[in-house]
Design an enzyme around this catalytic site. Structure first.
Site, PDB file in Angstrom:
ATOM      1  N   HIS A   1       0.930  -0.917   0.023  1.00 29.24           N
ATOM      2  CA  HIS A   1      -0.153   0.287  -0.204  1.00 29.24           C
ATOM      3  C   HIS A   1       0.694   0.933  -0.247  1.00 29.24           C
ATOM      4  CE1 HIS A   1      -2.951  -2.587   1.059  1.00 29.24           C
ATOM      5  NE2 HIS A   1      -2.499  -3.471   2.216  1.00 29.24           N
TER       6      HIS A   1
ATOM      7  N   SER B   1       5.467  -2.418  11.724  1.00 28.76           N
ATOM      8  CA  SER B   1       5.520  -3.750  11.738  1.00 28.76           C
ATOM      9  C   SER B   1       6.141  -3.248  10.271  1.00 28.76           C
ATOM     10  CB  SER B   1       4.061  -2.802  10.673  1.00 28.76           C
ATOM     11  OG  SER B   1       3.001  -3.466  11.430  1.00 28.76           O
TER      12      SER B   1
ATOM     13  N   HIS C   1      -3.847   2.523   8.428  1.00 24.98           N
ATOM     14  CA  HIS C   1      -3.512   2.168  10.195  1.00 24.98           C
ATOM     15  C   HIS C   1      -2.886   3.237   9.828  1.00 24.98           C
ATOM     16  CE1 HIS C   1      -3.716  -2.468   9.938  1.00 24.98           C
ATOM     17  NE2 HIS C   1      -5.410  -1.780  10.067  1.00 24.98           N
TER      18      HIS C   1
ATOM     19  N   LYS D   1       4.052  -6.983  14.784  1.00 20.42           N
ATOM     20  CA  LYS D   1       3.286  -6.924  13.938  1.00 20.42           C
ATOM     21  C   LYS D   1       2.242  -7.317  13.990  1.00 20.42           C
ATOM     22  CE  LYS D   1       2.229  -6.815   9.560  1.00 20.42           C
ATOM     23  NZ  LYS D   1       0.209  -7.114   9.465  1.00 20.42           N
TER      24      LYS D   1
ATOM     25  N   GLN E   1      10.360  -4.798   8.745  1.00 20.38           N
ATOM     26  CA  GLN E   1      10.475  -5.540   7.696  1.00 20.38           C
ATOM     27  C   GLN E   1      12.008  -5.174   7.043  1.00 20.38           C
ATOM     28  OE1 GLN E   1       9.025  -6.451   4.478  1.00 20.38           O
ATOM     29  NE2 GLN E   1       6.751  -6.783   4.927  1.00 20.38           N
TER      30      GLN E   1
ATOM     31  N   CYS F   1      -6.704  -1.741  13.559  1.00 13.80           N
ATOM     32  CA  CYS F   1      -7.618  -2.492  12.494  1.00 13.80           C
ATOM     33  C   CYS F   1      -8.906  -1.399  13.859  1.00 13.80           C
ATOM     34  CB  CYS F   1      -8.472  -3.837  12.738  1.00 13.80           C
ATOM     35  SG  CYS F   1      -7.341  -4.011  11.427  1.00 13.80           S
TER      36      CYS F   1
ATOM     37  N   ASP G   1       3.457  -7.475  -0.190  1.00 13.52           N
ATOM     38  CA  ASP G   1       2.007  -7.665   1.179  1.00 13.52           C
ATOM     39  C   ASP G   1       0.687  -8.166   0.350  1.00 13.52           C
ATOM     40  OD1 ASP G   1       0.018  -6.752   2.306  1.00 13.52           O
ATOM     41  OD2 ASP G   1       0.548  -5.214   3.137  1.00 13.52           O
TER      42      ASP G   1
ATOM     43  N   HIS H   1      -7.689  -9.138   3.756  1.00 17.35           N
ATOM     44  CA  HIS H   1      -6.809  -9.045   2.545  1.00 17.35           C
ATOM     45  C   HIS H   1      -7.702  -8.538   1.359  1.00 17.35           C
ATOM     46  CE1 HIS H   1      -2.523  -7.563   0.926  1.00 17.35           C
ATOM     47  NE2 HIS H   1      -3.287  -8.556  -0.482  1.00 17.35           N
TER      48      HIS H   1
ATOM     49  N   SER I   1      -5.684   1.656  -2.321  1.00 19.72           N
ATOM     50  CA  SER I   1      -4.856   2.096  -1.712  1.00 19.72           C
ATOM     51  C   SER I   1      -3.797   3.583  -1.191  1.00 19.72           C
ATOM     52  CB  SER I   1      -4.224   0.934  -0.221  1.00 19.72           C
ATOM     53  OG  SER I   1      -3.315   0.035  -1.283  1.00 19.72           O
TER      54      SER I   1
ATOM     55  N   ASP J   1      -0.205  -4.276  14.881  1.00 16.38           N
ATOM     56  CA  ASP J   1      -0.582  -3.381  13.115  1.00 16.38           C
ATOM     57  C   ASP J   1      -2.233  -4.740  13.273  1.00 16.38           C
ATOM     58  OD1 ASP J   1      -2.147  -3.871  10.251  1.00 16.38           O
ATOM     59  OD2 ASP J   1       0.832  -3.861  10.189  1.00 16.38           O
ATOM     60  N   ASN J   2      -2.438  -5.871  13.406  1.00 15.43           N
ATOM     61  CA  ASN J   2      -2.966  -6.225  12.882  1.00 15.43           C
ATOM     62  C   ASN J   2      -4.230  -5.535  13.414  1.00 15.43           C
ATOM     63  OD1 ASN J   2      -2.144  -7.348  11.034  1.00 15.43           O
ATOM     64  ND2 ASN J   2      -2.846  -9.489  11.013  1.00 15.43           N
TER      65      ASN J   2
ATOM     66  N   ASN K   1       4.538 -11.036   9.319  1.00 16.06           N
ATOM     67  CA  ASN K   1       3.212 -11.293   9.531  1.00 16.06           C
ATOM     68  C   ASN K   1       3.032 -11.809  10.641  1.00 16.06           C
ATOM     69  OD1 ASN K   1       0.073 -10.886   9.618  1.00 16.06           O
ATOM     70  ND2 ASN K   1       0.323 -12.999   9.907  1.00 16.06           N
TER      71      ASN K   1
ATOM     72  N   SER L   1       1.796  -0.466  -5.127  1.00 13.48           N
ATOM     73  CA  SER L   1       0.280  -0.688  -4.779  1.00 13.48           C
ATOM     74  C   SER L   1       0.323  -2.101  -4.274  1.00 13.48           C
ATOM     75  CB  SER L   1      -0.537  -0.076  -4.299  1.00 13.48           C
ATOM     76  OG  SER L   1      -0.984   0.447  -2.710  1.00 13.48           O
TER      77      SER L   1
ATOM     78  N   GLU M   1       4.426  -9.310   4.206  1.00 11.44           N
ATOM     79  CA  GLU M   1       3.993  -8.491   5.707  1.00 11.44           C
ATOM     80  C   GLU M   1       2.529  -8.932   6.147  1.00 11.44           C
ATOM     81  OE1 GLU M   1       4.675  -5.614   7.098  1.00 11.44           O
ATOM     82  OE2 GLU M   1       3.004  -5.210   7.206  1.00 11.44           O
TER      83      GLU M   1
END
Lengths: 485, 485, 485, 485
Positions: free
Chosen positions: D62, D412, D404, D235, D416, D244, D139, D350, D90, D239-240, D230, D85, D205
């Protein structure tokens, strides 16, 4: 209490506080059964085939109402059972009485001395001439420890004739363990060795005991197979988290009646237990500050709006302190001296060494005022200021309240039953070596599934097509082993 | 208990359960004092001038540890005090013992019969030949009711010679009231009339008692001035809300040990008490359903994510039922018959007529199994299914736990002290007529201010310029009377 | 924008940003209608009888999608309407366009200068030769202010020939008001006097405007009846609380995309707006600190686990600052200098004087970097450190997002419709004097009731017996006027 | 857009929507840097040594402001970067413009067609004659997929001369992939084979891409090493979950302005993403119902007071539907037909196949009304009732909001960077085989540690004695690999 074994009319041994509480215990056991669908399902599913026929099971696990339902599930499946508690304050005397009268040999009462505690543990392991146990249900690992130390001493004794020296250690409790082993050595120098040989395995309930097991596995000293029940998702992510979320405020309220709203509370440790405690305190209206060593857990606390500081930063402004670390020396007497008058100090981790009770008890001029059992005010001579210590630094939810509620213990204990069945059923197959195992994912999922109906939940079913798309069987297991939930 | 008055060595009357609990009571009173900064500030501010010198105060209010601190604040300010509880289950016997021994005439024990309850109320009002009381602290209005009914009967008796007929009412409790009055009439036909004449006023604690007072004011039958303490913001928006948020789960846990998480809970009524209960249950992980008659309160519940339905909609799927309405006939025996096995039914509203205990007790073939005091399982003959009723339908937080915690009661009781002072100081000025009053806003704000320091709060101060801009004095009060908080 | 009035093909006047957005506005209005059951019910209930036939209504209230549904409810009931916004940033241009095209005379766009703002207000009040308005819908009281100042100036002019002097005030905005009045005086020296005579009354939306009205009532200068809509429970306890709980994080996220979790947020003021803001921030994972002058509100904050400190205590450690006080001079430039780099400063109170924008703008060497409209970074020369100010210190939820959501505005605006109907229907009965009124409780309850169905709620009905027991009518109202909810 | 590559004055290729937004993008990137302490620390720690010197990195992820900070961290460490992306909606066009102008070759815009999407992916992989990439940041796995499919086709072509047949699949998107590969085959039949040979590895990701990688590992078809980013705790559990929790309500509010409080919301799936979504909705005042296939996750939902039902149970009474499953065919057109008018349907998983967009688009007589980009109302002919679909069924937080927030993406993306460094540094050591790896625990803990200072947290340090007691190094890692957090 005078330490002699009593017998029921049917000849079963026991030692409990008050047999007249058996009826009361039975009524509460019956209530608990309705709240423990996992255990009751085990009785329905496995009871008819009596899979534990012939198995002698020793348990060392808080002798509560919920444990009573566990014990009677084991006996309903055919086992013979002997039981002690794994904590000197955690026994519910009415539960102990009901089980002693009706179902199993129980050696446990609320408020044991350490001496009595280890006497009870010895009794629970003492199956008499026929030998035993075959299986152990352990919580914290004390039964396992006694056998391992016993075997070590017997081997040493056989080789060198030397007996353990209680004075070789500073630890008061370990002195008792060594004394027990020493005293038994001469009359029966092979007792623990015989036990070890017969033992099919142990299933361990809690983080602390599991840690000990992994250390023994790493050192190569583990004497029999072990199933790590603690790390079933339906145990550690349920009982540790949701159980403590329930029982921490319960203990605080029963012990002190203090209003939690508006207070500053420090939770030392933000593992599953700490997460449950912090959530409960926050929801009750406290301002919660977390102490952590692990940056990941610290960041989780921050994401929930909790402040992360060190104990030193907040020791003089907080009202409630809870230790949940599983480590030792968290709140020392020097911390306690700096606390506000009537600050509450308690521990909900397995062992009582998170709070420096020894330092407090031996502090010159300190005065202990017992408000009621398990609730003491300790006054420092310099300041005349007091702190309130719960359950003498031991598990406050079991010492001051009744521990975790039945429903969440049903998850934990269904894992125990399944682990015991697994060990017993595979006793001759060699499936389990002298290592530590966790239960497979599909059994973990099964434990959860047994608890959904009671709460009115309905699961969605995968189509075959969907299952293939995410590469899982239609019936599960649905997650890879490393999934964190 | 045998109903005779006992006396302390100093000659003060009392009747309590067990005088040997006085030391335990004293320890808990000392803990509570630290949590009740408002009352302790009153002692500091007013104690030296002894404003209550000569005042005889009768209280009818739950005889708990917190009330003990209130009583000793009144005596510290110079008052002489007699006390009874306003609920048959709410007395904490150690609190009653400590006060009876050290400070005031107490007539109260946990588990009174209704007969005993009204005997205690009579005793608390009986100041002997010297006459009294001068002031009443009431909770629910029973002391006020007895005097009003007494005066009515005496007037009728004087006019017509007729005495009250207990059989003129179906209400078992009111029959007792009439009997007491009737029995007293002949020996002293002017007792209540003398009381009325002397009485400076009453301060009333709770919604239910306040409702009675406003009805009497509307009917023109109120016999003396009354201060409505309930509607101080620092009472109804604190004790009702935050007190119940604390004590509802406390009562549930002590009585049943049931896990709240995952359960479906019905809260009948979403006033301040209902809001506190619903918040506590939601935070503990229950799914909460509210029943309401008032569309505004219903919409508030919805905005918090709660479902609003009728009792009929959910009676057979919920696990926990709590009544908080202040109304009667909320959960009837026909509802109870439809509930799940071991559904918990309890009330946290002032009176015990929210739950149809009469209907339950007289249901043909119903079986009552007392698990422990205040926790009964009632089994219906048709289904063999049982429900669990707490505190016999009376205030479950006082019957099954220890009521609201000290800190929030300090807010309520500081209002009581201020109200009593106000009535007493103005007793000769005619400021208060035979009407119902609320305390002025600046006193309400003062009560709050006294509680901030304990929680480490710092207030912001208005500049003169800012105060002028919003048209309030720099020192407050800051809000108009209709402000809702 | 060039300030001239445009006309639709049907001849209705307007001035909006971009008429081509009318279709988009219409689509969003249609969505909003589904979320505004109170307004739609008014159309159904009252539309057929056209109660506003002949009524000319001027509105000065944020020209949003929700307001569009209000306007079209007024026109659906027969009114003729002219409208302006009450905030230079709050207009949604697509809403303005749709209404201008389809329903009413609109003078409003996002990003007016103060000069343009008052020009729009004048236009909304300018009904031409036929005269008007009959009724005013006001928010903050600017339309009411203009008429009151206009009348004052006309009376002075008639008496003394003096015109207002804009230089008599420091306040830049009030200079514009005086200029407008001065410039109009010569051409029409009786404009506002005629308006005043015709005016049936005003209904006022918000705390700030209500405060002005009560001041005028106290001073005896109020020129026409006023209904205080703000203090309907279904307004101040809904829109202020739940509206801000929704729109504060919305504004923060749209303006800055900053993660709220983990941040330290300061909420200045803990009234209804502050309560909503603090709840939203806490729920999003921020650690919230409240500043308060009122000890009662401060104690409420503490009971929710929020810390209460002064701005000075936390100015250099917080990440987000929100003013909600309704007072002025809350965050001064000296505070801003001490803040962390990229601290976010915003206001959700009605007026823009809570944040010292003047001090910031005139700070020597300060540099303004506009990230995007309504999001500015201000960099101090000494530190090179910047703060982020939203909506230039004006209502950030309307400047940076779209204000309160439709559902809660439906509650507020249904009160508006009912208030306008009440004023209009009683225009000849003398029921309303030149005073400030609140709507009666049963109408407040009706507003709530109209919003329950949409959320699937079912109300419980009182029996006659229960209603009598608590002394209320079966159909309500259910609460006394002083009830706080 | 016309699909041709443009070039900056310095000769770097790009294709973005509007280069004039680069300044705006740069300002937001600068704000984001302050919120991304992990990435900025990487620049400080590793920048001077230029570890990526010579490395060509292709990213398919993204193209947002946060990704811009990631890209410029990679370039600051010496890498050359090309980017596209991984989702057609996104891209934030101002971020793309700033990066294209200043730092890397970007091929991305908001609102690509699928054709354009794969063209961009091809461009990002096309390093020209010099060859490349060396590393991939992926991703969802589309870049990885294209290379694997390309290699497969080239091998087949070499063996048999056969080219891929786009008509061999029903899947419209996969047809495009095959077409691209087919069209490239003749001009360069070894393109992907060369890429594969050069590639050091990929870091992936997200859950979906990881699942694909493990399938390839299981099938033995994985062509190069892969690091599963992930499943770093910092991560997937950050992030998840927290991402969210932030961005779901953000997307809902920006797209629909709908009030969440009071609504019934269905969250399909209770993994990390579902947990974040359910928490956000509950906190905003919605009543949340969860659908789940996994009994453990279902029991977790119940413990938080959420109802667990099937979609069929609630489809006609809910207001908001969110899919988070990672599976396909969750909400079908037959479900949508039964929904309430203006029910909101959106996906935050996703891929866009959770919602049956194809079924909706092809439903006979269905009418699509675009309210604004990414917000469509679909009206069914039978009922005239409409549902609102966000982002055409794609990731609604990226399509309707900005994804996010920076802080959580810093966690996250720091993973990476560390993963890319690890692959690059070990490129010649053979440490990584053609398998899937997770980062070691101590790096995970390091990522967390880098984010604590920004939030004012202070970690507690273990003493050596304490570390020994729990058998961990003083500096960590503190947890066993199976620990679930």
């Amino acid at each position: 209490m005078a330490l002699f074994v009593e017998k029921t009319t049917s000849g079963r041994e026991y030692k409990v506080k008050d047999m007249s509480q058996a009826d009361f215990g039975r009524l509460e056991i019956e209530l608990a059964e309705v709240e423990m669908p996992g255990l009751m399902s085990c009785r329905t599913e496995f009871g008819p085939s009596q899979p534990f026929k012939g198995a002698k099971i020793t348990g060392s696990l808080h002798m509560t109402i919920q444990t009573a339902v566990l014990i009677e599930t084991l006996t309903a499946l055919g086992a013979e059972v002997r039981w002690c508690s794994c904590n000197i304050f955690s026994t519910q005397d009415h539960a102990a009485a009901a089980i002693a009268r009706d179902s199993a040999a129980v050696f446990a009462w609320k408020g044991e001395t350490l001496q009595e505690y280890w006497w009870c543990t010895e009794r629970a392991l003492d199956w008499g001439p026929g030998g035993g146990p075959d299986l152990i249900v352990d919580d914290g690992g004390d039964a396992t420890l006694l056998i391992h130390e016993g075997v070590k001493a017997e081997e040493e004794y056989e080789k060198t004739g030397k007996v353990p020296d209680p004075n070789s250690t500073d630890n008061a409790e370990f002195q008792i363990v060594l004394t027990i082993i020493r005293d038994g050595l001469k009359s029966d120098p092979k007792k623990y060795t015989r036990m070890k040989k017969r033992l099919v395995g142990v299933s361990e309930e809690t983080t602390t005991g599991v840690k000990r097991l992994y250390q023994m596995q790493a050192n190569g000293t583990l004497l029999f197979p072990a199933i790590n029940v603690n790390d079933s998702v339906t145990k550690s992510k349920f009982d540790n988290l949701y159980g403590c979320r329930h029982s921490l405020p319960d203990g605080l309220m029963r012990a002190t009646d203090v209003m939690i709203a508006g207070k500053v509370a420090v939770v030392a440790g933000y593992g599953d237990v700490g997460k449950g405690c912090a959530a409960a305190l926050k929801q009750a209206g406290a301002r919660v500050i977390v102490t952590e060593i692990d940056p990941i857990c610290a960041l989780q606390a921050l994401m929930e709006g909790l402040q992360v500081l060190t104990l030193e930063d907040v020791v003089s402004e907080a009202d409630i302190f809870v230790t949940t670390t599983g480590n030792k020396d968290i709140i020392m007497v020097d911390h306690m001296k700096k606390m506000k008058n009537n600050a509450i100090v308690c521990n909900i981790g397995h062992f009582d060494n998170e709070i420096d009770m020894h330092g407090l008890e031996t502090y010159p001029g300190v005065k202990r005022i017992t408000i009621k059992p398990q609730t003491d005010r300790w006054v420092f001579p310099e300041t005349k200021s007091g702190i309130i210590v719960l359950a003498e630094g031991r598990l406050m939810n079991l010492g001051c309240a009744t521990g975790h509620p039945s429903f969440v213990m049903s998850c934990s204990f269904t894992n125990q039953v399944i682990a015991q069945l697994e060990l017993w059923n595979e006793r001759k197959t060699g499936k389990y070596e002298k290592k530590v195992y966790v239960l497979p994912k599909h059994l973990d999922e099964k434990v959860a599934a047994l608890h959904l109906g009671k709460l009115g939940a309905k699961l969605t079913k995968l189509s075959k097509d969907q299952a293939d798309y995410i590469s899982v069987p239609v019936e599960g297991p649905y997650k890879p082993p490393h999934y964190r939930y």
